[in-house]
Structures are given as C-alpha cells and as structure tokens.
Design a protein around this motif. Structure first.
Motif, PDB file in Angstrom:
ATOM      1  N   LEU A 140       0.864  -1.173   0.000  1.00 15.37           N
ATOM      2  CA  LEU A 140       0.000   0.000   0.000  1.00 15.37           C
ATOM      3  C   LEU A 140       0.902   1.224   0.000  1.00 15.37           C
ATOM      4  O   LEU A 140       1.688   1.424   0.925  1.00 15.37           O
ATOM      5  N   LYS A 141       0.805   2.041  -1.048  1.00 16.84           N
ATOM      6  CA  LYS A 141       1.624   3.251  -1.130  1.00 16.84           C
ATOM      7  C   LYS A 141       0.908   4.404  -0.428  1.00 16.84           C
ATOM      8  O   LYS A 141      -0.238   4.717  -0.751  1.00 16.84           O
ATOM      9  N   VAL A 142       1.613   5.013   0.518  1.00 13.92           N
ATOM     10  CA  VAL A 142       1.026   6.065   1.345  1.00 13.92           C
ATOM     11  C   VAL A 142       1.837   7.347   1.195  1.00 13.92           C
ATOM     12  O   VAL A 142       3.043   7.360   1.429  1.00 13.92           O
ATOM     13  N   GLY A 143       1.163   8.429   0.811  1.00 11.25           N
ATOM     14  CA  GLY A 143       1.834   9.715   0.647  1.00 11.25           C
ATOM     15  C   GLY A 143       1.713  10.564   1.892  1.00 11.25           C
ATOM     16  O   GLY A 143       0.682  10.551   2.570  1.00 11.25           O
ATOM     17  N   THR A 144       2.772  11.308   2.217  1.00  8.72           N
ATOM     18  CA  THR A 144       2.739  12.195   3.374  1.00  8.72           C
ATOM     19  C   THR A 144       3.902  13.162   3.319  1.00  8.72           C
ATOM     20  O   THR A 144       4.797  13.027   2.479  1.00  8.72           O
ATOM     21  N   GLU A 145       3.889  14.140   4.223  1.00  6.94           N
ATOM     22  CA  GLU A 145       5.064  14.958   4.478  1.00  6.94           C
ATOM     23  C   GLU A 145       5.695  14.444   5.773  1.00  6.94           C
ATOM     24  O   GLU A 145       5.061  13.684   6.508  1.00  6.94           O
ATOM     25  N   THR A 146       6.900  14.854   6.064  1.00  6.78           N
ATOM     26  CA  THR A 146       7.553  14.381   7.290  1.00  6.78           C
ATOM     27  C   THR A 146       7.951  15.561   8.175  1.00  6.78           C
ATOM     28  O   THR A 146       9.014  15.568   8.780  1.00  6.78           O
ATOM     29  N   ALA A 147       7.072  16.555   8.229  1.00  9.84           N
ATOM     30  CA  ALA A 147       7.340  17.735   9.058  1.00  9.84           C
ATOM     31  C   ALA A 147       6.085  18.139   9.813  1.00  9.84           C
ATOM     32  O   ALA A 147       5.768  19.307   9.942  1.00  9.84           O
ATOM     33  N   PHE A 148       5.352  17.142  10.324  1.00 16.50           N
ATOM     34  CA  PHE A 148       4.077  17.393  10.995  1.00 16.50           C
ATOM     35  C   PHE A 148       3.996  16.544  12.259  1.00 16.50           C
ATOM     36  O   PHE A 148       3.123  15.699  12.421  1.00 16.50           O
ATOM     37  N   ALA A 149       4.968  16.757  13.158  1.00 14.77           N
ATOM     38  CA  ALA A 149       5.004  16.005  14.412  1.00 14.77           C
ATOM     39  C   ALA A 149       3.757  16.309  15.250  1.00 14.77           C
ATOM     40  O   ALA A 149       3.260  17.432  15.233  1.00 14.77           O
ATOM     41  N   PRO A 150       3.202  15.293  15.943  1.00 12.03           N
ATOM     42  CA  PRO A 150       3.745  13.935  16.117  1.00 12.03           C
ATOM     43  C   PRO A 150       3.181  12.909  15.143  1.00 12.03           C
ATOM     44  O   PRO A 150       3.323  11.714  15.364  1.00 12.03           O
ATOM     45  N   PHE A 151       2.539  13.378  14.062  1.00 12.80           N
ATOM     46  CA  PHE A 151       1.972  12.438  13.097  1.00 12.80           C
ATOM     47  C   PHE A 151       3.052  11.845  12.198  1.00 12.80           C
ATOM     48  O   PHE A 151       3.121  10.630  12.011  1.00 12.80           O
ATOM     49  N   ASP A 152       3.854  12.715  11.590  1.00 17.05           N
ATOM     50  CA  ASP A 152       4.961  12.293  10.722  1.00 17.05           C
ATOM     51  C   ASP A 152       6.128  13.231  10.938  1.00 17.05           C
ATOM     52  O   ASP A 152       5.976  14.446  10.785  1.00 17.05           O
ATOM     53  N   PHE A 153       7.293  12.692  11.281  1.00 13.73           N
ATOM     54  CA  PHE A 153       8.483  13.529  11.388  1.00 13.73           C
ATOM     55  C   PHE A 153       9.727  12.651  11.361  1.00 13.73           C
ATOM     56  O   PHE A 153       9.638  11.417  11.411  1.00 13.73           O
ATOM     57  N   ILE A 154      10.859  13.299  11.221  1.00  8.96           N
ATOM     58  CA  ILE A 154      12.130  12.590  11.161  1.00  8.96           C
ATOM     59  C   ILE A 154      12.835  12.722  12.501  1.00  8.96           C
ATOM     60  O   ILE A 154      13.042  13.824  12.997  1.00  8.96           O
ATOM     61  N   ASP A 155      13.193  11.605  13.090  1.00 11.30           N
ATOM     62  CA  ASP A 155      13.893  11.578  14.368  1.00 11.30           C
ATOM     63  C   ASP A 155      15.131  10.695  14.220  1.00 11.30           C
ATOM     64  O   ASP A 155      15.007   9.497  13.936  1.00 11.30           O
ATOM     65  N   ALA A 156      16.305  11.318  14.374  1.00  9.13           N
ATOM     66  CA  ALA A 156      17.579  10.610  14.216  1.00  9.13           C
ATOM     67  C   ALA A 156      17.649   9.917  12.853  1.00  9.13           C
ATOM     68  O   ALA A 156      18.123   8.782  12.728  1.00  9.13           O
ATOM     69  N   GLY A 157      17.142  10.631  11.830  1.00 14.16           N
ATOM     70  CA  GLY A 157      17.207  10.118  10.468  1.00 14.16           C
ATOM     71  C   GLY A 157      16.149   9.084  10.121  1.00 14.16           C
ATOM     72  O   GLY A 157      16.127   8.562   8.993  1.00 14.16           O
TER      73      GLY A 157
END
Length: 275
Positions: A38-55
């Motif tokens: 299942l391909k899921v699109g998102t951004e990774t700058a919307f904590a705590p839903f999606d974000f980058i932590d330690a890469g």
C-alpha cells in the motif's frame, strides 16, 4: 471474408483489452493486495503524526499504518513530499492514500474521501516560553503569526483574525518545522496549528515553547484521505474497516496516548464537518 474476420478479431481483442484495463482500474484494493504494498503519501514535518527523528521516519501515522497494513495483509511503502504537493500527487496516482493527516472540512469532502477520524484538529497558538504578551488567542491581534501553507489551520486562522480589532500578520510556511524555527528565533510571535501538534512540540521543547489556551475555532477532526470514486471505494472501505477495528480493540487509544499523551473520543465518521 478474411478482411471481415480480421476486423472482428481486432475489435474483439480491443474490447477484451479495454474490459481488462477497466476491471483492473476498478479494483484498486485487489491491485494493492496483488502487489503486496500500500503506497502512502505524506510529508515528514508534521510532528507527532509524521516527522524525522535521528534520520528515521516516525510518528503516529507510521505506527497506525503499520497496524492497517497488518489488517490488509500488505506492507506500507511511504512516499514523502511537501504538503502542498500531496493532493495533486494523489490525484496523479503517485500513491494510494494520504496519511497527512488532513482536517476534515466540507470543501475537502466534496473532492476527497476521508477515513474515520484519528484525532481532534482544533486549532491553538504556540508561543515562546515566558512571553507575557500573548495570554489568550485574541492577543495575537497585530502580531506576526506563522501557519502551514495550504492547511485548514490557515483558513481558520484567517477567519479568526478577521474578528480581531487588528488583524494578525499571517506568514505561511511550506512546513511547520520552519515556523517553529522562526518562533524560537523571535522572528514571529506565535504559530497556529492543531492542539495535538503544538502540545507535542511544547512537550518536546519544554522551556522553549508554551501552548496558549483555550483553543479557538470550530471543533474539527483529522482523517486520512483517499480518492472519492468507485475505483478506489473497495480500498477505502477496507481501510475504514481496519481503522474501526483498531479503534474498537484499543490499539488506536494506545497509539494516541503514546504520541499525544492522551486519547481522544472521536466519532466513527464525520458526515457534517463544522466548516
């Protein structure tokens, strides 16, 4: 005679090919299961839903889609891009569903289909710790306030700002992380975002930021987004069923407590959004 037979053969092949394409397009769920992904699109700058932590890509969405993938029997493939490009990419078929999540609004429901809500999306203000000039939402009058570009929070902030004696000076950002950086540096006086988001940011950066309460605007909810057509209905039905099962057995509340510090009492569906 041979010419007529050839034409009939070509016509029959064309009809068969067209039917095959149509059947494949109409059964997106079957295609997802056949691919096992299942391909899921998102951004990774919307904590705590999606974000980058330690890469690493982390957040409630990552954990929740892992559970949805288990229910559907597929793996999750993440496709990341800036938020203002997410909806066009969904319509272009770059992925099957959007994690986001997005605030469920009347306007968006006209074009897209939403899953059951996964959290509240009521808007609030984040300020610098120790700032005595903003003690309630109305105190943003005449101040520079950051907000995400192409978000429901932007629409609500504009509507609220219009009610103030002096409108807030609204600055739009491609990603909320940039607005938080400007707030920490003193370039803006506050950031308007959903209460779950800014509560998480304030907790993570205690001593740097504070939440201004109460929240303002109309009560709203976050949901995942898919295309609103018959081709994608089976897939969206399956995702809805998976999320309601995850909610019923307590997994949703567990994830909410993990990422927000509290669980939310959300409806099984939003049929008439507040705005």
């Amino acid at each position: 005679m041979r010419k007529n037979s050839l034409l009939k053969g070509l016509l029959g092949a064309a009809l068969l090919f067209g039917a095959t394409i149509s059947a494949h397009a109409a059964d997106t769920l079957a295609a997802v299961k056949a691919a096992g992904t299942l391909k899921v699109g998102t951004e990774t700058a919307f904590a705590p839903f999606d974000f980058i932590d330690a890469g690493k890509h982390v957040g409630l969405n990552v954990d929740l889609f892992d559970e949805i993938g288990k229910e559907l029997g597929v793996k999750i493939e993440w496709v990341t891009l800036p938020w203002d490009g997410v909806f066009p990419a969904l319509e272009a078929g770059k992925f099957d569903v959007v994690a986001g999540p997005a605030t469920i609004t009347k306007k968006r429901m006209e074009r897209y289909r939403f899953t059951p809500p996964l959290a509240e999306a009521t808007i609030a203000i984040l300020k610098k710790a120790g700032d005595k000039t903003i003690n309630k939402p109305e105190d943003i009058a005449g101040k520079k306030i950051g907000v995400g570009k192409a978000t429901a929070q932007l629409d609500q902030l504009k509507e609220f700002s219009d009610t103030l004696p002096t409108k807030a000076e609204i600055r739009e950002y491609p990603a909320f992380t940039e607005s938080y950086a400007d707030l920490a540096a003193g370039r803006i006086a506050g950031v308007a975002n959903s209460l779950p988001n800014i509560a998480f940011v304030a907790k993570q950066r205690e001593g740097t930021f504070e939440v201004v309460l109460p929240p303002f605007g109309k009560k709203s909810y976050f949901g995942f987004i898919g295309l609103k057509d018959a081709d994608h209905a089976p897939l969206m039905d399956a995702i809805d069923a998976a999320m309601l099962k995850i909610k019923a057995d307590g997994r949703m509340a567990t994830l909410q407590k993990k990422w927000f510090g509290a669980s939310f009492d959300t409806p099984d569906a939003v049929k008439d959004p507040a705005f």
